[in-house]
Motif scaffolding. Structure first.
Motif, mmCIF file in Angstrom:
data_model
loop_
_atom_site.group_PDB
_atom_site.id
_atom_site.type_symbol
_atom_site.label_atom_id
_atom_site.label_comp_id
_atom_site.label_asym_id
_atom_site.label_seq_id
_atom_site.Cartn_x
_atom_site.Cartn_y
_atom_site.Cartn_z
ATOM 1 N N GLU A 43 33.526 42.612 46.385
ATOM 2 C CA GLU A 43 33.942 41.757 47.493
ATOM 3 C C GLU A 43 35.382 41.263 47.323
ATOM 4 O O GLU A 43 35.924 40.629 48.228
ATOM 5 N N ARG A 44 35.960 41.513 46.168
ATOM 6 C CA ARG A 44 37.317 41.036 45.861
ATOM 7 C C ARG A 44 38.133 42.180 45.260
ATOM 8 O O ARG A 44 38.535 42.142 44.097
ATOM 9 N N PRO A 45 38.400 43.231 46.048
ATOM 10 C CA PRO A 45 39.064 44.425 45.498
ATOM 11 C C PRO A 45 40.475 44.176 44.979
ATOM 12 O O PRO A 45 40.966 44.928 44.145
ATOM 13 N N GLU A 46 41.117 43.118 45.427
ATOM 14 C CA GLU A 46 42.488 42.825 45.003
ATOM 15 C C GLU A 46 42.550 41.959 43.748
ATOM 16 O O GLU A 46 43.638 41.577 43.309
ATOM 17 N N ILE A 47 41.430 41.706 43.135
ATOM 18 C CA ILE A 47 41.377 40.759 42.014
ATOM 19 C C ILE A 47 42.299 41.136 40.853
ATOM 20 O O ILE A 47 42.888 40.275 40.217
ATOM 21 N N GLU A 48 42.456 42.420 40.609
ATOM 22 C CA GLU A 48 43.314 42.855 39.500
ATOM 23 C C GLU A 48 44.786 42.557 39.767
ATOM 24 O O GLU A 48 45.591 42.547 38.837
ATOM 25 N N GLU A 49 45.133 42.309 41.016
ATOM 26 C CA GLU A 49 46.523 42.032 41.377
ATOM 27 C C GLU A 49 46.951 40.619 41.002
ATOM 28 O O GLU A 49 48.144 40.370 40.848
ATOM 29 N N PRO A 55 45.098 40.334 32.529
ATOM 30 C CA PRO A 55 44.014 41.130 31.913
ATOM 31 C C PRO A 55 42.965 40.250 31.221
ATOM 32 O O PRO A 55 41.764 40.524 31.316
ATOM 33 N N GLU A 56 43.417 39.181 30.570
ATOM 34 C CA GLU A 56 42.476 38.282 29.887
ATOM 35 C C GLU A 56 41.600 37.541 30.904
ATOM 36 O O GLU A 56 40.394 37.388 30.696
ATOM 37 N N GLU A 57 42.226 37.074 31.987
ATOM 38 C CA GLU A 57 41.459 36.379 33.028
ATOM 39 C C GLU A 57 40.485 37.335 33.704
ATOM 40 O O GLU A 57 39.353 36.954 34.020
ATOM 41 N N LEU A 58 40.902 38.563 33.924
ATOM 42 C CA LEU A 58 40.019 39.550 34.548
ATOM 43 C C LEU A 58 38.800 39.807 33.668
ATOM 44 O O LEU A 58 37.667 39.857 34.164
ATOM 45 N N ASP A 59 39.031 39.928 32.361
ATOM 46 C CA ASP A 59 37.902 40.102 31.438
ATOM 47 C C ASP A 59 36.949 38.913 31.516
ATOM 48 O O ASP A 59 35.726 39.086 31.557
ATOM 49 N N LYS A 60 37.510 37.704 31.544
ATOM 50 C CA LYS A 60 36.693 36.483 31.643
ATOM 51 C C LYS A 60 35.914 36.488 32.953
ATOM 52 O O LYS A 60 34.712 36.205 32.983
ATOM 53 N N TYR A 61 36.610 36.791 34.051
ATOM 54 C CA TYR A 61 35.983 36.832 35.373
ATOM 55 C C TYR A 61 34.808 37.808 35.367
ATOM 56 O O TYR A 61 33.689 37.455 35.763
#
Length: 116
Positions: free
Chosen positions: A20-26, A30-36
């Protein structure tokens, strides 16, 4: 004028399904994405979301990306502080509508709370 505020027992923002959030990596590091991603349960909801009480079990210690604060939104989305109110209202409207519907109890409560 409508003024954004978090409405208790809504939880719409706790639905974290990355599809539902395809732009999240933008916008996450990288650390926050792993946490998310570590917070996403098999049903797409945050593992810290208490479904029974409809609230975050780690609210006081939630990650930066879960906070609606001017400096966070400036950093993540390049939203100026004076734009945050309208941006946050639109985000909540989109998320509440997609999860619960545009005529849901949650949407009515949110609109009432923000003065619409």
């Amino acid at each position: 004028m409508a003024t954004w505020q978090c409405v208790k027992r809504c939880g719409a923002c706790c639905y974290l399904d990355p599809a539902e959030r395809p732009e999240i990596e933008e916008y996450l590091t990288p650390e926050e994405l792993d946490k998310y991603l570590s917070m996403v349960g098999s049903d797409g909801w945050c593992v810290n979301y208490d479904h029974e009480n409809r609230e975050c079990s780690i609210y006081a210690d939630r990650p930066r990306f879960c906070r609606v604060e001017p400096e966070v939104f400036k950093d993540l989305f390049d939203i100026e502080p004076e734009e945050l109110n309208d941006f946050a209202i639109e985000c909540c409207h989109q998320q509440i509508e997609s999860l619960y519907g545009d005529r849901s109890f949650e949407m009515m409560r949110f609109n009432k709370a923000i003065g619409i």
